[in-house]
Motif scaffolding. Structure first.
Motif, short mmCIF file in Angstrom:
data_model
loop_
_atom_site.label_atom_id
_atom_site.label_comp_id
_atom_site.label_asym_id
_atom_site.label_seq_id
_atom_site.Cartn_x
_atom_site.Cartn_y
_atom_site.Cartn_z
N ALA A 165 -45.63 69.21 4.89
CA ALA A 165 -44.36 68.95 4.22
C ALA A 165 -43.83 70.18 3.52
O ALA A 165 -44.57 70.90 2.86
N SER A 166 -42.54 70.42 3.69
CA SER A 166 -41.86 71.50 2.99
C SER A 166 -41.43 71.03 1.61
O SER A 166 -41.27 69.83 1.36
N ALA A 167 -41.24 71.97 0.71
CA ALA A 167 -40.61 71.65 -0.56
C ALA A 167 -39.13 71.33 -0.32
O ALA A 167 -38.56 71.64 0.72
N ALA A 199 -40.42 68.08 11.71
CA ALA A 199 -40.89 69.43 11.40
C ALA A 199 -41.38 69.57 9.96
O ALA A 199 -41.69 70.68 9.52
N GLY A 200 -41.43 68.46 9.20
CA GLY A 200 -41.99 68.51 7.86
C GLY A 200 -40.99 68.55 6.73
O GLY A 200 -41.38 68.76 5.57
N PHE A 201 -39.70 68.34 7.02
CA PHE A 201 -38.68 68.39 5.98
C PHE A 201 -38.24 66.98 5.60
O PHE A 201 -38.10 66.10 6.46
N ALA A 202 -38.00 66.77 4.32
CA ALA A 202 -37.29 65.58 3.88
C ALA A 202 -35.81 65.82 4.18
O ALA A 202 -35.26 66.87 3.87
N ALA A 203 -35.17 64.84 4.81
CA ALA A 203 -33.78 65.04 5.24
C ALA A 203 -32.99 63.75 5.08
O ALA A 203 -33.50 62.66 5.37
N PRO A 227 -38.82 60.75 -6.66
CA PRO A 227 -39.98 61.40 -7.30
C PRO A 227 -40.75 62.34 -6.38
O PRO A 227 -41.42 63.26 -6.86
N GLU A 228 -40.63 62.13 -5.05
CA GLU A 228 -41.39 62.98 -4.13
C GLU A 228 -40.66 64.27 -3.77
O GLU A 228 -41.24 65.14 -3.11
N ILE A 229 -39.40 64.43 -4.19
CA ILE A 229 -38.63 65.62 -3.85
C ILE A 229 -38.78 66.64 -4.96
O ILE A 229 -38.37 66.42 -6.10
N ALA A 240 -36.14 79.32 2.66
CA ALA A 240 -35.18 79.02 1.60
C ALA A 240 -35.71 77.97 0.63
O ALA A 240 -35.49 78.06 -0.59
N LEU A 241 -36.42 76.98 1.14
CA LEU A 241 -36.86 75.87 0.31
C LEU A 241 -38.23 76.10 -0.34
O LEU A 241 -38.57 75.42 -1.30
N ASN A 242 -38.98 77.03 0.21
CA ASN A 242 -40.33 77.27 -0.31
C ASN A 242 -40.47 78.64 -0.99
O ASN A 242 -41.58 79.09 -1.24
#
Length: 326
Positions: free
Chosen positions: A66-68, A94-98, A132-134, A322-324
């Motif tokens: 999972a990505s940040a 691919a591991g992203f929350a979207a 809470p998970e983001i 960008a996110l990590n």
């Protein structure tokens, strides 16, 4: 000027303009190869039907790293959740929350892309921040009219920390009404229409691409998106052979404006010479279903396959960085 766009277009061309070709072929090998059976479409983890927010949320798929952060996903002029849902699902895989966000076309929303509120993007961002998970930055990704909206909303909200724009526009365009009604701006903010580029029909209608290309000559400075206000890196992907609108030229103008204003974040502008309006998205095989309609909007089959194979991994790397904090 108001203009009923579809009233002047052949029905078949109007259908293409409205994104009738949403490409849903599976990701496969990066070179022409037999089509691999598509994986079963995974349902959204949360279906959101709130006041001002019609969306579907996909958590990182089980078994992925999972990505940040998270990504807000905007489809194009096909409307509704169809295009955004497919991209959000791919990002989840691919591991992203979207979160796929509909800005028009779903039940209870405006059925045509005319004077559409931009606020659903802000509401999606607030929804993600309340989860809470983001943890981490929020990016926005959009394709075609969604790319226009992604750049526009990111320029107005500093909490959006990265932008991916496929076949985008550097200006706000007039709306699109397939029913033949008159149109004004595509977008509103706070209930007020934003300055836009009207369609220039002074030479008559000679094709959708020419309509957009010719209209650029009349674009006012007020209609340009102030992309220099974006608070993070920008990635754009376009096709030099785009037959719908001049996405490569418009992406170039975004890049030029950023450079002229001393933009301090990274900018990546990828233009694929033999790809058309369907250049953006997950890799596809040369015999994948739906490619005939995609190629009707420009480019060659080898060009599309090669561009998708090269571009999508770059999108994923860009978002991870960008996110990590990479």
């Amino acid at each position: 000027m108001s203009f009923a766009l579809s009233a002047s277009l052949p029905a078949a061309v109007a259908a293409l303009l409205l994104g009738a070709f949403v490409l849903t072929a599976p990701a496969t090998a990066q070179t022409p190869a037999p089509t691999v059976a598509a994986p079963a479409a995974r349902a959204a983890d949360v279906i959101i039907r709130e006041e001002g927010l019609v969306a579907e949320y996909f958590a990182p798929a089980p078994g992925t790293q999972a990505s940040a952060g998270a990504v807000i996903v905007l489809g194009g002029s096909e409307g509704g959740l169809r295009g955004g849902r497919g991209l959000a699902r791919r990002l989840s895989d691919a591991g992203f929350a979207a979160i796929a966000v509909s800005y028009f076309g779903e039940p209870g929303q405006n059925p045509v892309l005319n004077e559409i509120p931009i606020e659903p993007v802000d509401r999606a961002l607030a929804w993600l921040k309340a989860r809470p998970e983001i943890h981490g930055p929020i990016a926005v990704m959009g394709v075609s009219k969604g790319g226009e909206l992604a750049l526009l909303t990111a320029s107005r909200n500093p909490e959006i920390r990265a932008v991916v724009a496929g076949v985008p526009s550097h200006v706000v365009w007039a709306g699109i009404d397939q029913t033949g009604g008159a149109v004004g701006s595509s977008w509103t903010a706070g209930g007020q229409p934003l300055a836009y580029v009207p369609y220039n029909m002074s030479n008559g209608f000679t094709g959708v691409f020419n309509l957009y290309n010719d209209s650029l000559a009349t674009a006012s400075a007020e209609a340009e998106i102030p992309v220099e206000a974006i608070n993070g890196p920008v990635l754009m992907i376009s096709g030099q052979a785009d037959g719908l609108w001049p996405s490569a030229e418009m992406a170039r103008r975004v890049e030029q404006r950023l450079q002229a204003h001393g933009f301090r974040h990274p900018v990546v502008n990828l233009t694929y010479p033999d790809a058309g309006h369907a250049v953006f998205g997950a890799p596809v095989a040369a015999d994948a279903p739906g490619l005939e309609r995609a190629l009707a909007l420009g480019g060659t089959l080898p060009g599309l396959v090669a561009a998708r194979a090269d571009g999508w991994p770059r999108v994923l790397r860009f978002l991870r960085d960008a996110l990590n904090g990479g």
